[in-house]
Design a protein around this motif. Structure first.
Motif, short mmCIF file in Angstrom:
data_model
loop_
_atom_site.label_atom_id
_atom_site.label_comp_id
_atom_site.label_asym_id
_atom_site.label_seq_id
_atom_site.Cartn_x
_atom_site.Cartn_y
_atom_site.Cartn_z
N CYS A 33 0.83 -1.21 0.00
CA CYS A 33 0.00 0.00 0.00
C CYS A 33 0.87 1.26 0.00
CB CYS A 33 -0.93 -0.01 1.21
SG CYS A 33 -2.21 -1.28 1.14
N ALA A 156 -3.61 2.27 8.91
CA ALA A 156 -4.07 2.84 7.64
C ALA A 156 -3.07 3.80 7.01
CB ALA A 156 -5.40 3.57 7.87
N ILE A 181 -8.36 2.56 3.90
CA ILE A 181 -7.84 1.47 4.74
C ILE A 181 -8.40 1.57 6.15
CG2 ILE A 181 -5.76 0.39 5.67
CD1 ILE A 181 -4.23 1.33 3.28
N TRP A 184 -11.77 0.09 6.01
CA TRP A 184 -11.66 -1.33 5.66
C TRP A 184 -11.26 -2.19 6.86
CZ3 TRP A 184 -6.89 -3.90 6.01
CH2 TRP A 184 -6.84 -5.19 5.48
N THR A 185 -10.49 -1.63 7.77
CA THR A 185 -9.90 -2.41 8.85
C THR A 185 -10.93 -3.08 9.77
OG1 THR A 185 -7.92 -1.03 8.82
CG2 THR A 185 -8.29 -2.34 10.80
N HIS A 188 -12.63 -6.16 8.14
CA HIS A 188 -11.56 -7.14 7.91
C HIS A 188 -11.21 -7.86 9.20
CE1 HIS A 188 -7.53 -8.68 7.06
NE2 HIS A 188 -7.07 -7.92 8.03
N LEU A 283 -8.61 -5.50 -0.82
CA LEU A 283 -7.79 -4.30 -0.65
C LEU A 283 -6.63 -4.28 -1.65
CD1 LEU A 283 -7.49 -1.73 1.10
CD2 LEU A 283 -5.83 -3.01 2.46
#
Length: 297
Positions: A33, A156, A181, A184-185, A188, A283
């Protein structure tokens, strides 16, 4: 006739014990990333010294943070089936040696980032180290079921680190990548926490499935996934990406949502595990789409 003595598993080689402490698969995703952030920050090619120095420096500091995480969670890891094999949990690597290892990795990473990138990138990466190893692992994780939300900023940050390595600034585009991110965390991680909830009960950590139950966790996963899909549209709305990314983001988002809705309707540990694994693929492909869109439109 005596029965044969069962063979004991071979001890892990010393180099591998230290390698495991850096959580290489997680580090790999973080560095990936960061690299995407580097390339998105410039219309051309990232200068090779910055690219290589950024990759190595961020990898080293991330590895140092994860090693410190293993040290802080040594007792907790020993209680959990998922982590009890780690050299820190088994005692194969002592706290003293883990500390020295983390200091050496972190120091090398700082030197490389300072010399090959810029001081801003170094200090941001150090702050990320502190945010993950100290604020998240030591303070938040044992204190609140919202630990992954509050402490998610440190995890992130990699695309912003990559962006800063190239531009020596942090623009709105970099923070959009961080936002993706960050949102998203939770879905996830909570997918993992659901199918590993017995481990977390054993550990005593107040993870959401333990403190609030399965249904509440599933509802939160669904809500965060919807927010995530909306957040992934922002790069297109802001003008930093085009149709290739937009179409990819929509398709990937709907695929992720399909997993989450299926999980919400009929939960199984196997489906939670597959959702967790797909979230990593999601991701990776999303950021790859950003890169392709950046250079091929």
């Amino acid at each position: 006739m005596s029965s044969p003595t069962p063979s004991l598993p071979s001890p892990m080689p010393r180099w591998r014990q230290y390698w495991v402490l850096t959580k290489p698969r997680v580090t790999q995703l973080a560095v990936f990333c960061a690299v995407i952030g580097m390339f998105l920050a410039t219309p051309g090619m990232v200068p090779y010294p910055v690219l290589i120095g950024g990759i190595v420096g961020i990898w080293l500091l991330a590895g140092a943070a994860f090693a410190m995480n293993c040290l802080i969670e040594q007792a907790v890891d020993a209680k959990m089936k998922r982590t009890s094999w780690r050299p820190s949990a088994t005692g194969e690597v002592t706290p003293f040696h883990i500390t020295i290892f983390s200091i050496v990795l972190g120091s090398l990473g700082m030197i490389i980032l300072w010399n090959f990138c810029n001081p801003l990138t170094m200090w941001l990466t150090v702050a990320t180290f502190v945010g993950y190893a100290v604020i998240y692992t030591w303070l938040l994780k044992p204190a609140t079921p919202q630990n992954i939300v509050i402490g998610g900023l440190s995890g992130a940050m990699p695309p912003a680190l990559g962006w800063a390595a190239v531009t020596n600034t942090l623009s709105a585009e970099a923070w959009l990548l961080v936002l993706i991110i960050f949102v998203w965390t939770p879905p996830h991680f909570w997918a993992l926490a659901l199918y590993r909830r017995d481990d977390y009960v054993q550990s005593g950590l107040p993870m959401l499935p333990v403190t609030h139950g399965e249904r509440f966790t599933l509802l939160n996963i669904l809500l965060y996934t919807l927010i995530l899909i909306a957040a992934t549209l922002l790069p297109y709305i802001y003008g930093m990406s085009g149709m290739i990314y937009l179409i990819s983001a929509i398709i990937l988002g709907l695929m992720f949502l399909a997993y989450v809705v299926a999980l919400f309707i009929s939960y199984t540990d196997d489906l939670a595990k597959r959702t967790f694994r797909f979230s990593i693929t999601y991701l990776s492909l999303l950021f790859a789409a950003l890169l392709v869109d950046h250079y091929f439109i």
